[in-house]
Design an enzyme around this catalytic site. Sequence first.
Site, PDB file in Angstrom:
ATOM      1  CG  ASP A  16      -1.834   1.068   1.379  1.00 58.76           C
ATOM      2  OD1 ASP A  16      -2.437   1.439   0.362  1.00 58.76           O
ATOM      3  OD2 ASP A  16      -1.989   1.593   2.508  1.00 58.76           O
ATOM      4  CG  ASP A  18      -1.715   8.083   2.830  1.00 56.66           C
ATOM      5  OD1 ASP A  18      -0.963   8.199   3.824  1.00 56.66           O
ATOM      6  OD2 ASP A  18      -2.461   8.996   2.441  1.00 56.66           O
TER       7      ASP A  18
HETATM    8 MG   LIG Z   1      -2.941   2.997   3.533  1.00 57.81          MG
END
Ligand SMILES: [Mg+2]
Length: 268
Positions: A16, A18
Amino acid sequence: MSKSRPSFKYKVILSDLDGVLWRGSKVLYENIEVLKTLANEMNIKIYFTTNNSTKSREEYVSKLKSLGFTVTTDYVITSGSLTAKILREKYGEISVYVIGEKGLYEELAMRNLGIARRRKPEAVVVGLDRKLTYKKLAKALDYILNGSLFVATNTDATLPTNGKVIPGAGSIVAALIEASGKKPDMIVGKPEPWMYLEVLKRESISKDKVLVIGDRLDTDILGANRLGIDSLLVLTGVTSKTDLAKSSTKPKYVCNNLKCLLNNPRIL
Ligand SMILES: [Mg+2]
């Protein structure tokens, strides 16, 4: 770094963005350095997967390059880019009505999905739109009620931004579900399986050679668990140890930061 590292159990990492590489405007260098070591010295392929549809893959590639990654758009999958790919493969060059931002428009245009003007589109595509208006919402509702496909890039209810929480694409999708009485015909982002399945298909690799890394239990980790892919929750993002204790979704590994990947013999 020494060349004598033991070989890593996994061949492909789905990370992922962020909460793993950065958190808002704060860059998480400790995690970035580990991912770079895995990619550059241990030959692990890293795919970056994000539910955020507001930026295009090109924009993420620029950002990742500025952080020192050697990466192309092939290794970035956003909920917007995958929505465009799936729509094109399944339905051809259809017309769409978009609730979303520049990155989503760009990804749809790259797949030759035209923006419908003044006539009913084949699909209504909903992503995060920070300039959402009542007029846009009403138009999308009208199209959905008249038979356009209802497509959600993702259903994240909120997202953290500079210490605050703002409504995510899921909140806009929820408004349209409430108003139309219809569920989306397709939801693309995590925890739905499409991003992870896309990589499994591209790499023709078995699940046990893949590790998912993320900071959210209800998207990154739940999606991995549903497919039986090993997952690592990193506590540099939105999830705290207390959140984890309360949740029924559990990752295979939990780490304060990604240094555990190089230090933890359970993973190596
Ligand atoms: Mg995230």
